[in-house]
Motif scaffolding. Structure first.
Motif, short mmCIF file in Angstrom:
data_model
loop_
_atom_site.label_atom_id
_atom_site.label_comp_id
_atom_site.label_asym_id
_atom_site.label_seq_id
_atom_site.Cartn_x
_atom_site.Cartn_y
_atom_site.Cartn_z
N PRO A 49 -22.59 -11.46 -7.72
CA PRO A 49 -22.17 -12.36 -8.80
C PRO A 49 -20.88 -11.90 -9.47
CG PRO A 49 -24.48 -11.78 -9.02
CD PRO A 49 -23.92 -10.89 -7.95
N VAL A 50 -20.04 -12.87 -9.80
CA VAL A 50 -18.83 -12.63 -10.58
C VAL A 50 -19.10 -13.17 -11.97
CG1 VAL A 50 -16.39 -13.23 -10.87
CG2 VAL A 50 -17.30 -12.80 -8.58
N PRO A 51 -18.98 -12.34 -12.99
CA PRO A 51 -19.24 -12.83 -14.35
C PRO A 51 -18.34 -14.01 -14.68
CG PRO A 51 -19.01 -10.44 -14.34
CD PRO A 51 -18.61 -10.93 -12.96
N ASN A 52 -18.88 -14.97 -15.42
CA ASN A 52 -18.11 -16.16 -15.78
C ASN A 52 -16.89 -15.83 -16.61
OD1 ASN A 52 -19.75 -17.91 -14.38
ND2 ASN A 52 -21.11 -18.24 -16.10
N ASP A 53 -16.90 -14.68 -17.31
CA ASP A 53 -15.74 -14.33 -18.13
C ASP A 53 -14.68 -13.54 -17.37
OD1 ASP A 53 -17.16 -11.98 -17.89
OD2 ASP A 53 -17.16 -11.52 -20.03
N ALA A 54 -14.90 -13.28 -16.07
CA ALA A 54 -13.90 -12.57 -15.27
C ALA A 54 -12.72 -13.49 -14.98
CB ALA A 54 -14.52 -12.10 -13.96
N ASP A 55 -11.52 -12.95 -15.07
CA ASP A 55 -10.35 -13.80 -14.77
C ASP A 55 -10.20 -13.93 -13.25
OD1 ASP A 55 -8.83 -11.62 -13.73
OD2 ASP A 55 -8.07 -11.14 -15.72
N GLU A 56 -9.33 -14.83 -12.84
CA GLU A 56 -9.15 -15.15 -11.42
C GLU A 56 -8.71 -13.93 -10.61
OE1 GLU A 56 -9.84 -17.57 -8.30
OE2 GLU A 56 -10.30 -17.96 -10.40
N ALA A 57 -7.85 -13.09 -11.17
CA ALA A 57 -7.38 -11.89 -10.46
C ALA A 57 -8.55 -10.96 -10.16
CB ALA A 57 -6.32 -11.17 -11.28
#
Length: 143
Positions: A49-57
């Motif tokens: 999972p990628v946290p929803n608050d992670a930026d695109e980079a």
């Protein structure tokens, strides 16, 4: 990748079949069929999972994968990974993005310390391994 709607009719993946084999023999991972199941798992891609608050980079950097760490009651820290989008949506419905990572490669680079790995935690075939278990049972030689 974005997580699509929860598909209940999706076929069982080889990784899920391997987890089912391991769940049928709890505590006996040294058996031959369990060794084959562990090899299947190590060779499988898992959804991290990628946290929803992670930026695109952060979400797309091919050289690094940020591990999502959840704290369990009692303070144990675990990293959840999943064998399918359905399993991810069952446990973490608010997560809309993930990285597809070879489990054996992830295990090869697993951090030292008391960080456990849980695979498909919400399912009957879920498996949780200690930090040492991740490195010894799932790590594949790179190359």
């Amino acid at each position: 990748m974005d997580t699509p709607s929860n598909d209940r009719d999706a076929p069982t993946t080889p990784a899920q079949e391997a987890l089912n084999t391991l769940a049928a023999h709890p505590g006996h991972i040294k058996q031959a069929e369990d060794g084959a199941a562990l090899a299947t798992l190590a060779g499988s891609d898992v959804l991290v999972p990628v946290p929803n608050d992670a930026d695109e980079a952060e979400a797309t950097d091919p050289t690094a994968v940020a591990l999502p760490v959840l704290e369990q009651p009692g303070g144990e820290q675990v990293v959840p990974v999943f064998t399918s989008e359905r399993e991810l949506a069952d446990l973490l419905p608010s997560v809309s993005r993930y990285r597809l990572v070879p489990l054996g490669d992830l295990a090869t680079q697993w951090p030292t310390g008391d960080l456990s790995l849980t695979i498909d935690a919400a399912s009957p075939h879920g498996l949780t391994l200690s930090s040492e278990g991740v490195r010894t049972l799932l790590a594949r030689p790179r190359g």
